[in-house]
Design a protein around this motif. Sequence first.
Motif, mmCIF file in Angstrom:
data_model
loop_
_atom_site.group_PDB
_atom_site.id
_atom_site.type_symbol
_atom_site.label_atom_id
_atom_site.label_comp_id
_atom_site.label_asym_id
_atom_site.label_seq_id
_atom_site.Cartn_x
_atom_site.Cartn_y
_atom_site.Cartn_z
ATOM 1 N N SER A 163 0.810 -1.214 0.000
ATOM 2 C CA SER A 163 0.000 0.000 0.000
ATOM 3 C C SER A 163 0.845 1.267 0.000
ATOM 4 N N GLY A 164 0.318 2.303 -0.628
ATOM 5 C CA GLY A 164 0.964 3.603 -0.622
ATOM 6 C C GLY A 164 0.554 4.497 0.527
ATOM 7 N N VAL A 165 -0.370 4.039 1.394
ATOM 8 C CA VAL A 165 -0.804 4.855 2.534
ATOM 9 C C VAL A 165 -0.634 4.152 3.877
ATOM 10 N N LYS A 166 -0.585 2.844 3.888
ATOM 11 C CA LYS A 166 -0.464 2.106 5.149
ATOM 12 C C LYS A 166 0.975 2.145 5.668
ATOM 13 N N GLY A 167 1.155 1.622 6.878
ATOM 14 C CA GLY A 167 2.494 1.533 7.434
ATOM 15 C C GLY A 167 3.188 2.868 7.584
ATOM 16 N N GLY A 168 2.447 3.924 7.913
ATOM 17 C CA GLY A 168 3.023 5.246 8.124
ATOM 18 C C GLY A 168 3.160 6.093 6.876
ATOM 19 N N ARG A 169 2.800 5.548 5.723
ATOM 20 C CA ARG A 169 3.048 6.271 4.473
ATOM 21 C C ARG A 169 2.083 7.449 4.261
ATOM 22 N N PHE A 170 0.894 7.409 4.893
ATOM 23 C CA PHE A 170 0.005 8.567 4.777
ATOM 24 C C PHE A 170 0.584 9.759 5.539
ATOM 25 N N ALA A 171 1.079 9.548 6.752
ATOM 26 C CA ALA A 171 1.704 10.640 7.508
ATOM 27 C C ALA A 171 2.910 11.188 6.753
ATOM 28 N N LEU A 172 3.654 10.302 6.094
ATOM 29 C CA LEU A 172 4.788 10.734 5.295
ATOM 30 C C LEU A 172 4.338 11.635 4.152
ATOM 31 N N ALA A 173 3.176 11.310 3.550
ATOM 32 C CA ALA A 173 2.640 12.124 2.456
ATOM 33 C C ALA A 173 2.183 13.496 2.938
ATOM 34 N N CYS A 174 1.796 13.596 4.216
ATOM 35 C CA CYS A 174 1.341 14.866 4.778
ATOM 36 C C CYS A 174 2.501 15.775 5.186
ATOM 37 N N PRO A 199 -1.766 3.924 9.060
ATOM 38 C CA PRO A 199 -1.402 4.895 8.017
ATOM 39 C C PRO A 199 -0.597 6.085 8.524
ATOM 40 N N ALA A 200 -0.743 6.424 9.798
ATOM 41 C CA ALA A 200 -0.104 7.642 10.310
ATOM 42 C C ALA A 200 0.725 7.372 11.557
ATOM 43 N N TRP A 201 1.374 6.200 11.593
ATOM 44 C CA TRP A 201 2.206 5.869 12.750
ATOM 45 C C TRP A 201 3.408 5.056 12.288
ATOM 46 N N PRO A 202 4.575 5.253 12.885
ATOM 47 C CA PRO A 202 5.755 4.471 12.484
ATOM 48 C C PRO A 202 5.482 2.969 12.589
ATOM 49 N N ASP A 203 5.955 2.227 11.631
ATOM 50 C CA ASP A 203 5.652 0.803 11.550
ATOM 51 C C ASP A 203 6.693 -0.015 12.307
ATOM 52 N N PRO A 234 8.193 3.203 6.837
ATOM 53 C CA PRO A 234 8.763 4.255 7.692
ATOM 54 C C PRO A 234 8.845 3.831 9.159
ATOM 55 N N LYS A 235 9.991 4.054 9.771
ATOM 56 C CA LYS A 235 10.202 3.688 11.171
ATOM 57 C C LYS A 235 10.212 4.898 12.107
ATOM 58 N N GLU A 236 10.277 6.110 11.541
ATOM 59 C CA GLU A 236 10.221 7.341 12.340
ATOM 60 C C GLU A 236 9.340 8.351 11.621
ATOM 61 N N LEU A 237 8.417 8.969 12.366
ATOM 62 C CA LEU A 237 7.520 9.987 11.802
ATOM 63 C C LEU A 237 7.407 11.124 12.816
#
Length: 414
Positions: A163-174, A199-203, A234-237
């Motif tokens: 996914s392009g939004v799961k695993g923290g990738r949505f927060a990364l997009a923001c 989607p909005a938390w480090p995995d 992403p491991k850090e957000l």
Amino acid sequence: MNRKMRRDADEIISFSLQAVLPDEAVRRALKDFQPGRGKVLLVAAGKAAWQMARAAEEVLDSLDGGIVVTKYGHVKGEIPGVLCCEAGHPVPDENGFSATAKALELVKGLTAEDSVLFLLSGGGSALFERPLIPAEELRDVTSQLLASGADIVEMNVIRKRLSGVKGGRFALACAPARVFSIVLSDILGDPLDMIASGPAWPDASTCAQALTAAEKYRLNLSGEAWALLKRETPKELPNAAAHITGSVRELCAAAMRRCRALGYEPVLLTDRLCCEAREAGSFLASILKTHEGDRRNLAFVAGGETVVRLTGKGLGGRNQELALAAAPGIAGIPGAAVFSVGSDGTDGPTDAAGGYVDGETLADLASRGMDVARILRENDAYHALKAVGGLVMTGPTGTNVNDVSVALLNAGPD
């Protein structure tokens, strides 16, 4: 059917669901939301997304735009300034992909002064999705996982890497905008990286775990999908913060309060039930059998989320299967009942929230020529329970914090 036991069950169910509706919970959580000086945007995803978004819109002074992505039939009206979309669950569809694309467009080009209020609830894994593999393959992978008996954590470890939004990738997009998540938890233990696939938390999960799960359930994946399972998330957000505002613990606590008010002595067995639905139903029945002669009104409560291993082509869900599996074990016991419901008001691909059985159910089914063992092999609990009045129907509730299962024993039923 034992009418008194059914009345008690319905009252416990109604009270429990009312106690975990998200409106007040969202309002409480918003006390911790401190937006920056820039734009404030709202994105809500999951089965409770519409109700959460409505509560937030009523509290916030202003919004500069927003979008809701929820399950079909869960939008209850317009929300000023917020686009409300319905999509497929549990298998993602084009409407979900389109709505997620709009959410990503909404948060594109934000600054560090901007804020995104992200409202997340169960069901978000299917509803909030930007697939990195062809959509048809993603749907096939989801269907394989649902039929495999994989638990929700194993499913999400795999899905977030496709996914392009799961695993923290949505927060990364923001980023660099701040993302403040208000979360209704439907995962045991409330892990923020697993709820709706985080989607909005480090995995915290690893590629190794994803590959192990895929091999364990012998998933049929393309080379592209296997390659994505090896790509880290992403491991850090630093731009992400979150507040959990509802969970299965609250659902169980509410069920116990109502049991006590109805004259039962409640016992919390677990708020982390995680096994096959049939096993859970049989286990609850065995507990009632053990206490049959105690001459006390007892209530045993378990919260969590069971799984169904598909062996047939019938209709039903995990809560209906759990209830039906309890029927043979409590057959003939006066004042015994087992019921199980999904807090979102839907159980599998059905219009029921769950199922109810009591000491009379097995005989009632037999009088109609229906054999429980055969019905369970066919995964057809829905039609069996419907025939004997054992379906629990609530309609969409606007929340989703796992399931609650209750075993009741009344020493002196009316």
